[in-house]
Scaffold this motif. Structure first.
Motif, short mmCIF file in Angstrom:
data_model
loop_
_atom_site.label_atom_id
_atom_site.label_comp_id
_atom_site.label_asym_id
_atom_site.label_seq_id
_atom_site.Cartn_x
_atom_site.Cartn_y
_atom_site.Cartn_z
N PHE A 50 42.94 58.83 43.80
CA PHE A 50 43.77 59.71 43.78
C PHE A 50 44.94 59.27 42.86
O PHE A 50 45.63 58.30 43.36
CB PHE A 50 44.37 60.31 44.88
CG PHE A 50 43.17 60.91 45.63
CD1 PHE A 50 43.03 62.23 45.74
CD2 PHE A 50 42.36 60.17 46.45
CE1 PHE A 50 41.85 62.71 46.43
CE2 PHE A 50 41.36 60.68 47.22
CZ PHE A 50 41.18 62.06 47.42
N LYS A 51 45.18 59.84 41.80
CA LYS A 51 46.47 59.03 41.03
C LYS A 51 47.81 59.76 41.48
O LYS A 51 48.03 60.91 41.56
CB LYS A 51 46.13 59.12 39.64
CG LYS A 51 47.33 58.58 38.61
CD LYS A 51 47.22 58.74 37.34
CE LYS A 51 48.28 57.90 36.42
NZ LYS A 51 48.20 57.99 35.14
N LEU A 52 48.74 59.04 41.39
CA LEU A 52 50.10 59.40 42.00
C LEU A 52 50.99 58.73 40.74
O LEU A 52 50.79 57.97 40.24
CB LEU A 52 50.68 59.01 43.23
CG LEU A 52 49.98 59.44 44.47
CD1 LEU A 52 50.18 58.81 45.57
CD2 LEU A 52 50.37 60.92 44.60
N CYS A 72 53.06 55.83 24.15
CA CYS A 72 52.39 55.92 25.65
C CYS A 72 53.29 55.54 26.73
O CYS A 72 54.03 54.73 26.50
CB CYS A 72 51.10 55.53 25.48
SG CYS A 72 51.12 53.54 25.01
N SER A 73 52.83 55.88 27.89
CA SER A 73 53.74 55.40 29.10
C SER A 73 52.51 54.94 29.81
O SER A 73 51.56 55.47 30.29
CB SER A 73 54.56 56.22 29.71
OG SER A 73 55.34 56.86 28.66
N THR A 74 52.75 53.71 30.53
CA THR A 74 53.95 52.53 30.26
C THR A 74 53.77 52.45 28.65
O THR A 74 52.90 52.55 28.00
CB THR A 74 53.70 51.39 30.89
OG1 THR A 74 52.23 50.78 30.55
CG2 THR A 74 53.65 51.56 32.46
N THR A 117 40.82 52.30 29.08
CA THR A 117 41.61 52.76 27.86
C THR A 117 42.90 53.65 28.19
O THR A 117 43.80 53.76 27.37
CB THR A 117 40.71 53.44 26.85
OG1 THR A 117 40.13 54.67 27.61
CG2 THR A 117 39.61 52.66 26.35
N ASP A 118 42.90 54.50 29.04
CA ASP A 118 44.17 55.30 29.15
C ASP A 118 43.66 56.41 27.94
O ASP A 118 44.93 56.90 27.43
CB ASP A 118 45.28 54.85 29.51
CG ASP A 118 46.37 55.94 29.73
OD1 ASP A 118 46.05 57.15 30.18
OD2 ASP A 118 47.51 55.25 30.12
N HIS A 119 42.72 56.52 27.55
CA HIS A 119 42.46 57.34 26.17
C HIS A 119 42.96 58.83 26.61
O HIS A 119 42.65 59.55 27.36
CB HIS A 119 40.84 57.66 26.05
CG HIS A 119 40.52 58.41 24.88
ND1 HIS A 119 40.43 58.10 23.70
CD2 HIS A 119 39.90 59.88 24.94
CE1 HIS A 119 40.15 58.95 22.76
NE2 HIS A 119 40.03 59.89 23.62
O1 URP Z 1 50.75 57.71 27.98
C1 URP Z 1 49.99 57.94 28.80
N1 URP Z 1 49.69 57.01 29.59
N2 URP Z 1 49.51 59.32 28.71
C2 URP Z 1 48.61 59.74 29.81
C3 URP Z 1 49.07 60.30 31.19
C4 URP Z 1 49.15 58.69 31.65
O2 URP Z 1 50.24 58.71 32.28
O3 URP Z 1 48.44 58.11 32.24
#
Ligand code: URP
Ligand code: ZN
Ligand code: ZN
Length: 468
Positions: A156-158, A294-296, A321-323
């Motif tokens: 679960f992602k928060l 992107c974030s971080t 990847t956080d693709h």
């Molecule tokens: O910039 C990002 N990482 N976008 C996808 C959503 C996230 O926070 O993973």
């Protein structure tokens, strides 16, 4: 089910544990045996399909535990669908993704998960699982977590970032952690202090600082480290394990290292963009920096050495990847004149295995560590091992014949991701997937995609196999 046999001959089989010159026998969807190349046992194998892997590595298919196909974000949606994104993953040697289903505020986890099943079912080229993003932690939602764990959605992602969208306050986070401590789920944390960041965003824009590079400046390293520290302490109070996603900077790594030195079940993930790109990219002129928002955020180059070291020492244990691709034209452009409106995310699902192989060539990690970071540990972390993440009797025959000598140039002109730029445009690469099997079926042959949408199936996962 087909019982067709495939034998892969003459390659160097690399897993997280071993490197051996071995032939691999596949029957139907599974690996049934490995035997030393040239041994009587291997020579006796007969098969309908023979794959010559001479001079190649034979590695488990990549497990990318962090993708966002079709993610709605910032008034638009990530440009890869489950069909295009998993096709690109396959070409890049990844045979499993774990994507994020999203709970919208005011809705149940069930509604979000059903919606993501509907997007993915019948469309994927490779197998897929789901984590659940929790945006609205209520009593009902806490109960739903137990049901999802039973259904194989065990993580679960928060978010400590994005107030008003995905953000959860500390009380909600603590409750979700307490629940996961009881039901075996794993909390994944986006650790950035979003409340403080929003103040800095407002101040930057008021000062006329609207270019993409200010995205990196307001999302301060200290605010990632502070949130990482807070998440760790909340997890300790709850007695829950914690997995921190997309770790980007030295200060956050230090928090993880301290927690791990205390013996806590705290794990860190980083992504290729933090290892290969930097604030230099974010500062590219003519709004080109938006491609790297992107974030971080991306950090100054000096952080890369710290991240590589942490990957060697296991203070970071996964590279995903956080693709989350958005086209430059029409999507990233939404933030011209206001960096806070640039949709957050980078493409990369096709590039990860090759970039990490490049890291082997560059001396950052060993070959076995490459496989551990990209295949075995994510499979273990998210309850898929040994079905995925290794090559062993009984494992799914998700196998990549990887040519470590092939040279090519990364480019949007040739990649398979549905996005109009490459974050690694022009980068000279050595090594790429030649043949890819997904459960025994070739999905890539001689570097070309030969699979089909719908081959990939949903993977119900067990709870993490990494917890002490
Ligand atoms: O910039 C990002 N990482 N976008 C996808 C959503 C996230 O926070 O993973
Ligand atoms: Zn995130
Ligand atoms: Zn993400």
């Amino acid at each position: 089910m087909s019982h067709e046999r495939t034998v892969i001959r003459g390659g160097l089989v690399i897993t997280a544990a071993d490197e051996v010159h071995a032939d691999v026998l596949v029957e139907g969807e599974r690996v049934v045996a490995l035997a030393a190349t040239g041994s009587p046992a291997a020579q006796a194998w007969e098969a309908e399909r023979v794959i010559d892997a001479t001079d190649c590595y034979v590695i488990p298919g990549g497990v990318d535990a962090h993708t966002h196909m079709e993610l709605p974000f910032g008034g638009t949606a990530a440009s890869d669908t489950f069909e295009t994104g998993t096709r690109a993953a396959a070409v890049g040697g990844t045979t499993t993704i774990v994507d994020f289903a999203v709970q919208s505020v005011g809705h149940s986890l069930r509604e979000g998960l059903d919606a993501w099943h509907a997007k993915a079912q019948g469309r994927c080229a490779i197998d897929y699982g789901f984590h659940m993003i929790m945006s609205d932690v209520t009593e009902h939602v806490l109960k739903e977590m137990d049901v999802l764990v039973e259904e194989g959605v065990t993580s679960f992602k928060l978010f400590m970032a994005y107030p008003g969208v995905f953000y959860s306050d500390d009380g909600r986070i603590l409750r979700a952690m307490q629940r996961s401590a009881a039901n075996g789920g794993l909390i994944m944390m986006h650790a950035e202090n979003g409340i403080a960041i929003d103040v800095l965003v407002e101040q930057a824009l008021a000062a006329g600082h609207t270019d993409p590079r200010y995205h990196g400046e307001v999302r301060r390293e200290l605010l990632e480290a502070e949130a990482t520290h807070r998440a760790i302490q909340l997890a300790r109070v709850a007695g829950a394990p914690l997995y921190v996603v997309h770790v980007s900077c030295e200060q956050a790594v230090n928090e993880l290292a301290q927690a791990r030195d205390l013996g806590l079940n705290v794990f860190g993930e980083t992504c290729p963009q933090y290892l290969f790109l930097s604030t230099d990219n974010l500062a590219e002129p003519d709004f080109e920096g938006a491609k790297y928002v992107c974030s971080t955020p991306l950090r100054p180059k000096e952080h890369q050495a710290v991240l590589w070291r942490a990957l060697r020492t296991n203070d970071l244990s996964v590279v995903s990847t956080d693709h989350c691709p958005f086209c430059f034209v029409g999507q990233k452009e939404l933030g011209r004149g206001d960096f806070s409106k640039i949709p957050n995310g980078l493409p990369g699902v096709e590039n990860r295995m090759d970039l990490l192989h490049q890291a082997v060539l560059d001396g950052h990690i060993s070959r076995r560590r490459w496989i551990e970071l990209a295949c075995a540990t994510p499979a273990r972390m998210f309850g898929l091992y040994p079905r995925k993440g290794t090559i062993a009797p009984g494992s799914d025959a998700d196998i990549v014949i990887f040519d470590p000598h092939e040279r090519y140039v990364m480019s949007a002109a040739t990649h398979h991701m549905n996005v109009d730029y490459s974050a690694y445009e022009g980068r000279q690469m050595t090594g790429r997937a030649r043949t890819v099997l997904s459960r025994g079926t070739p999905v890539v042959d001689a570097g070309r995609y030969v699979g089909h949408a719908g081959h990939g199936t949903f993977l119900p996962r067990s709870t993490s196999q990494y917890l002490i």
